[in-house]
Scaffold this motif. Structure first.
Motif, PDB file in Angstrom:
ATOM      1  N   CYS A  28       0.842  -1.182   0.000  1.00  0.00           N
ATOM      2  CA  CYS A  28       0.000   0.000   0.000  1.00  0.00           C
ATOM      3  C   CYS A  28       0.884   1.241   0.000  1.00  0.00           C
ATOM      4  O   CYS A  28       1.835   1.330   0.779  1.00  0.00           O
ATOM      5  N   HIS A  29       0.578   2.184  -0.881  1.00  0.00           N
ATOM      6  CA  HIS A  29       1.288   3.460  -0.929  1.00  0.00           C
ATOM      7  C   HIS A  29       0.415   4.473  -0.203  1.00  0.00           C
ATOM      8  O   HIS A  29      -0.687   4.785  -0.639  1.00  0.00           O
ATOM      9  N   CYS A  30       0.906   4.981   0.936  1.00  0.00           N
ATOM     10  CA  CYS A  30       0.133   5.879   1.789  1.00  0.00           C
ATOM     11  C   CYS A  30       0.772   7.264   1.802  1.00  0.00           C
ATOM     12  O   CYS A  30       1.981   7.394   1.961  1.00  0.00           O
ATOM     13  N   ILE A  31      -0.070   8.286   1.651  1.00  0.00           N
ATOM     14  CA  ILE A  31       0.375   9.674   1.700  1.00  0.00           C
ATOM     15  C   ILE A  31      -0.408  10.372   2.796  1.00  0.00           C
ATOM     16  O   ILE A  31      -1.637  10.304   2.840  1.00  0.00           O
ATOM     17  N   SER A  32       0.307  11.057   3.689  1.00  0.00           N
ATOM     18  CA  SER A  32      -0.347  11.741   4.804  1.00  0.00           C
ATOM     19  C   SER A  32      -0.932  13.071   4.344  1.00  0.00           C
ATOM     20  O   SER A  32      -0.616  13.569   3.263  1.00  0.00           O
ATOM     21  N   THR A  50       5.203  10.160   2.818  1.00  0.00           N
ATOM     22  CA  THR A  50       4.798   9.062   1.943  1.00  0.00           C
ATOM     23  C   THR A  50       5.458   7.788   2.453  1.00  0.00           C
ATOM     24  O   THR A  50       6.637   7.779   2.781  1.00  0.00           O
ATOM     25  N   VAL A  51       4.658   6.715   2.560  1.00  0.00           N
ATOM     26  CA  VAL A  51       5.114   5.464   3.154  1.00  0.00           C
ATOM     27  C   VAL A  51       4.571   4.308   2.314  1.00  0.00           C
ATOM     28  O   VAL A  51       3.442   4.356   1.830  1.00  0.00           O
ATOM     29  N   VAL A  52       5.374   3.266   2.155  1.00  0.00           N
ATOM     30  CA  VAL A  52       4.906   2.026   1.536  1.00  0.00           C
ATOM     31  C   VAL A  52       4.790   0.989   2.641  1.00  0.00           C
ATOM     32  O   VAL A  52       5.731   0.747   3.389  1.00  0.00           O
ATOM     33  N   VAL A  53       3.589   0.391   2.760  1.00  0.00           N
ATOM     34  CA  VAL A  53       3.293  -0.558   3.824  1.00  0.00           C
ATOM     35  C   VAL A  53       2.994  -1.911   3.199  1.00  0.00           C
ATOM     36  O   VAL A  53       2.234  -2.008   2.229  1.00  0.00           O
ATOM     37  N   ASN A  54       3.587  -2.972   3.737  1.00  0.00           N
ATOM     38  CA  ASN A  54       3.321  -4.338   3.290  1.00  0.00           C
ATOM     39  C   ASN A  54       2.275  -4.947   4.221  1.00  0.00           C
ATOM     40  O   ASN A  54       2.501  -5.048   5.421  1.00  0.00           O
ATOM     41  N   VAL A  55       1.111  -5.337   3.669  1.00  0.00           N
ATOM     42  CA  VAL A  55       0.026  -5.901   4.470  1.00  0.00           C
ATOM     43  C   VAL A  55      -0.359  -7.266   3.914  1.00  0.00           C
ATOM     44  O   VAL A  55      -0.021  -7.620   2.787  1.00  0.00           O
ATOM     45  N   LEU A  65      -6.332   4.208   7.749  1.00  0.00           N
ATOM     46  CA  LEU A  65      -6.760   5.592   7.880  1.00  0.00           C
ATOM     47  C   LEU A  65      -5.744   6.468   8.603  1.00  0.00           C
ATOM     48  O   LEU A  65      -5.675   7.665   8.376  1.00  0.00           O
ATOM     49  N   GLU A  66      -4.954   5.872   9.506  1.00  0.00           N
ATOM     50  CA  GLU A  66      -3.953   6.612  10.260  1.00  0.00           C
ATOM     51  C   GLU A  66      -2.679   5.784  10.394  1.00  0.00           C
ATOM     52  O   GLU A  66      -2.744   4.567  10.468  1.00  0.00           O
ATOM     53  N   LEU A  67      -1.549   6.478  10.412  1.00  0.00           N
ATOM     54  CA  LEU A  67      -0.263   5.833  10.641  1.00  0.00           C
ATOM     55  C   LEU A  67       0.529   6.654  11.648  1.00  0.00           C
ATOM     56  O   LEU A  67       0.418   7.885  11.687  1.00  0.00           O
ATOM     57  N   GLY A  68       1.335   5.981  12.441  1.00  0.00           N
ATOM     58  CA  GLY A  68       2.236   6.667  13.357  1.00  0.00           C
ATOM     59  C   GLY A  68       3.545   6.951  12.652  1.00  0.00           C
ATOM     60  O   GLY A  68       4.158   6.056  12.080  1.00  0.00           O
ATOM     61  N   ILE A  69       3.962   8.205  12.687  1.00  0.00           N
ATOM     62  CA  ILE A  69       5.188   8.630  12.032  1.00  0.00           C
ATOM     63  C   ILE A  69       6.173   9.066  13.111  1.00  0.00           C
ATOM     64  O   ILE A  69       5.833   9.867  13.972  1.00  0.00           O
ATOM     65  N   GLU A  88      -3.486   0.710  -3.338  1.00  0.00           N
ATOM     66  CA  GLU A  88      -2.681  -0.493  -3.556  1.00  0.00           C
ATOM     67  C   GLU A  88      -1.719  -0.282  -4.711  1.00  0.00           C
ATOM     68  O   GLU A  88      -2.079   0.272  -5.749  1.00  0.00           O
ATOM     69  N   LEU A  89      -0.482  -0.698  -4.514  1.00  0.00           N
ATOM     70  CA  LEU A  89       0.518  -0.665  -5.581  1.00  0.00           C
ATOM     71  C   LEU A  89       0.472  -1.978  -6.338  1.00  0.00           C
ATOM     72  O   LEU A  89       0.434  -3.045  -5.737  1.00  0.00           O
TER      73      LEU A  89
END
Length: 104
Positions: A28-32, A50-55, A65-69, A88-89
């Motif tokens: 997942c490509h996430c942008i705050s 900007t963060v890429v998360v593997n789920v 919906l939210e991420l800790g930075i 999704e990437l």
């Protein structure tokens, strides 16, 4: 003859299940949301993380919906929660991730 068709059918089903099980995760490509910060030279910048998360494969990127930075402030790591939008990437077709640059 029937036995041979049955064996071929079983092998075909096994191959289909094996191919389906290969991709067990998604990226997942996430942008705050944009936020402002003041740099060392005193200039105010607007930037988005900007963060890429593997789920796991069963998880949907839209549900993030939210991420800790974590940021380094005054020599200490400070964790802040930011609202994010994730998509999704398709790692089979995407070769690079779009970058976010600070705007003034």
């Amino acid at each position: 003859m029937k036995k041979r068709r049955f064996i071929i059918a079983v092998l075909l089903v096994a191959v289909i299940f094996t191919l389906g099980a290969c991709k067990k995760s998604r990226y997942c490509h996430c942008i705050s949301e944009s936020y402002q910060y003041v740099s060392l030279d005193g200039v105010t910048h607007t930037i988005a993380d900007t963060v890429v998360v593997n789920v796991d494969r069963g998880f949907k990127c839209a549900h993030i919906l939210e991420l800790g930075i974590q940021e380094l402030k005054n020599g200490e790591y400070v964790t802040s929660t930011r609202k994010v939008d994730c998509v999704e990437l398709d790692v089979d077709n995407v070769t690079t991730i779009p970058s976010q640059h600070p705007t003034d």
